[in-house]
Structure formats: C-alpha cells, structure tokens
Design a protein around this motif. Sequence first.
Motif, short mmCIF file in Angstrom:
data_model
loop_
_atom_site.label_atom_id
_atom_site.label_comp_id
_atom_site.label_asym_id
_atom_site.label_seq_id
_atom_site.Cartn_x
_atom_site.Cartn_y
_atom_site.Cartn_z
N VAL A 24 41.54 30.14 31.36
CA VAL A 24 40.84 28.92 31.76
C VAL A 24 40.33 28.19 30.52
N GLY A 25 39.75 28.94 29.59
CA GLY A 25 39.22 28.34 28.36
C GLY A 25 40.29 27.69 27.50
N GLN A 26 41.52 28.20 27.60
CA GLN A 26 42.63 27.64 26.82
C GLN A 26 43.39 26.57 27.59
N GLY A 27 42.93 26.23 28.78
CA GLY A 27 43.55 25.16 29.56
C GLY A 27 44.81 25.54 30.29
N MET A 28 45.11 26.85 30.39
CA MET A 28 46.33 27.27 31.08
C MET A 28 46.13 27.39 32.59
N LEU A 29 44.89 27.52 33.02
CA LEU A 29 44.58 27.61 34.45
C LEU A 29 43.46 26.66 34.80
N SER A 30 43.56 26.05 36.00
CA SER A 30 42.44 25.28 36.52
C SER A 30 41.47 26.25 37.18
N LEU A 31 40.25 25.79 37.48
CA LEU A 31 39.28 26.65 38.14
C LEU A 31 39.78 27.08 39.52
N GLY A 32 40.51 26.19 40.20
CA GLY A 32 41.05 26.53 41.51
C GLY A 32 42.07 27.66 41.40
N GLU A 33 42.96 27.55 40.41
CA GLU A 33 43.96 28.60 40.20
C GLU A 33 43.29 29.90 39.77
N PHE A 34 42.26 29.76 38.94
CA PHE A 34 41.51 30.93 38.50
C PHE A 34 40.91 31.67 39.70
N THR A 35 40.29 30.92 40.61
CA THR A 35 39.66 31.54 41.79
C THR A 35 40.70 32.26 42.64
N GLU A 36 41.85 31.63 42.85
CA GLU A 36 42.90 32.26 43.65
C GLU A 36 43.36 33.57 43.01
N ARG A 37 43.55 33.55 41.70
CA ARG A 37 44.03 34.75 41.02
C ARG A 37 42.97 35.84 41.00
N MET A 38 41.70 35.45 40.90
CA MET A 38 40.64 36.45 40.92
C MET A 38 40.56 37.12 42.28
N ASP A 39 40.84 36.39 43.35
CA ASP A 39 40.89 37.02 44.67
C ASP A 39 41.95 38.12 44.69
N VAL A 41 43.02 39.75 42.01
CA VAL A 41 42.55 40.83 41.13
C VAL A 41 41.58 41.75 41.85
N LEU A 42 40.62 41.16 42.55
CA LEU A 42 39.60 41.97 43.22
C LEU A 42 40.19 42.81 44.34
N ALA A 43 41.30 42.33 44.92
CA ALA A 43 41.94 43.07 46.02
C ALA A 43 43.04 44.01 45.53
N ALA A 44 43.35 43.95 44.23
CA ALA A 44 44.47 44.73 43.69
C ALA A 44 44.25 46.23 43.83
N LYS A 45 45.31 46.92 44.21
CA LYS A 45 45.26 48.38 44.33
C LYS A 45 46.15 49.06 43.30
N THR A 46 47.20 48.37 42.85
CA THR A 46 48.13 48.96 41.89
C THR A 46 48.26 48.07 40.65
N ARG A 47 48.86 48.61 39.59
CA ARG A 47 49.07 47.84 38.38
C ARG A 47 50.09 46.72 38.60
N LEU A 102 31.66 45.54 40.65
CA LEU A 102 31.98 45.51 42.07
C LEU A 102 30.96 46.36 42.84
N SER A 103 29.68 46.16 42.51
CA SER A 103 28.64 47.04 43.02
C SER A 103 27.46 46.23 43.57
N SER A 104 26.51 46.97 44.13
CA SER A 104 25.24 46.40 44.58
C SER A 104 24.13 47.09 43.80
N LEU A 105 23.35 46.30 43.05
CA LEU A 105 22.25 46.85 42.25
C LEU A 105 20.94 46.30 42.79
N THR A 106 20.01 47.19 43.14
CA THR A 106 18.72 46.78 43.67
C THR A 106 17.61 47.55 42.98
N ARG A 107 16.58 46.83 42.57
CA ARG A 107 15.36 47.44 42.06
C ARG A 107 14.20 46.82 42.84
N LYS A 108 13.40 47.66 43.50
CA LYS A 108 12.27 47.15 44.27
C LYS A 108 11.22 48.25 44.36
#
Length: 216
Positions: A24-39, A41-47, A102-108
């Motif tokens: 994104v910083g180098q202008g190869m991806l738009s924020l929209g494309e970045f968001t789609e690819r991150m989805d 990545v987060l769902a990826a199970k294999t290499r 990919l976690s939940s952190l709580t301090r209370k």
Amino acid sequence: MDPKDLRVSDAEREHVGELLQRAVGQGMLSLGEFTERMDTVLAAKTRGDLNQVLVDLPGIQMRPEYLPQAAPAFLPQQQATAAAPAYPATGPGGPLVLKGRLSSLTRKGRWEVAPVLRLDTFASSVNLDFTEAVMQTQVVRIEVNDSFSSISILLPAEATADINGVETVASSATTRVRGGAPFGPLHVVVVGKIFCGNLNVTHPFGMRLRKFINGA
C-alpha cells in the motif's frame, strides 16, 4: 506433503499483513484491495492460501523462514520448548508489554499499571479498564504499535488523556476525556501508530450519562 498445503501460524499471517502494508505504501495496492486481501490472510489456513495474495506484487517477498519448505521429520528425542508468556513484563518498574495476535486482551479490576505500557497488537480486541486499577504514577504512557485492532481505554472520573501523539493510517482515534495538563489522579498519554484500526478513550457510560444530565 506438498509445502503449499502446510498449515500457517499467526506469525506468518502477521508477516504477510506487513508485506501488504508495504505494498500500500508503495502504491501497488489501494486500500480497498488491501482490505480484500487482508480478509484472505486472516482466513488463510495453508501457505498456498497466503501465497495467492502476494503473487502479483513485484519485489514483495516473504522472509526465508516463512517460505514454503518440507516439514521436518519429528524426532522423538526432541523436547518442546516452553512458549513465551502472552503478556511479558520487562521487570519491576519497567514497561508492561501486552502482545496479542488475533486475540482478545482485557485488563480490568485491580490490576497493577506500570508507568509505561506497550501495546504490540495485530487484529485483536483490546480493552484496558483503569477505573479500579492500581497506579504506580500519576502519568501513564501507552505506546501503541497496532494493525487491524480495536483498542478501548476506559478511564475513571477526573482522569485526563492526551492522544495527540498517535499516528493513524486508515484508522480512527477518538477521545471523550478531558485533555490538557495532568491535574487529576490519572493522566494517560497515548503515542504510537495505528494501521487500519481504531482507538477510543472514554469514561464509563454511567459517568458520561450523569455528566450529560447535569449539563457538564
């Protein structure tokens, strides 16, 4: 087993997320494309799942330790190493480091707050409740290094906050707490960088409601 079918770890997902940020910083991806690819990545199970988001990005390569390779044979005599603690502290009087992937952190409740608190988070939900916390100092510095997380900071009455040192990239940082110089029991200073996430500093809902009713 084909290397592309090997399971991936959270560390590998985080590394690919960093590579996509660079794209994104180098202008190869738009924020929209970045968001789609991150989805993906987060769902990826294999290499193989991870590789598909990088194949058309010239010059963007994974570090050698994350490249597909054959799984090593298991040796019965090998012993598993102990995992690093999830929330390591650097020692008495030093910064408290909260790290999440990919976690939940709580301090209370009555948790002990160090003068400096470092958040190193990725795609996590972070809730820091200071309303009953035990403070070592009047001023607490929170250093943030975050991507894709939601960070909520809950402060007690008369506490103040300064978030002017936070750099946001495709993110939001808001505060409903009085700023300015520290004069109450607690002053929180938040600094650092947030990428595609959000930061919210506020008082408990009941306290905000009372202020609204009283016209404060």
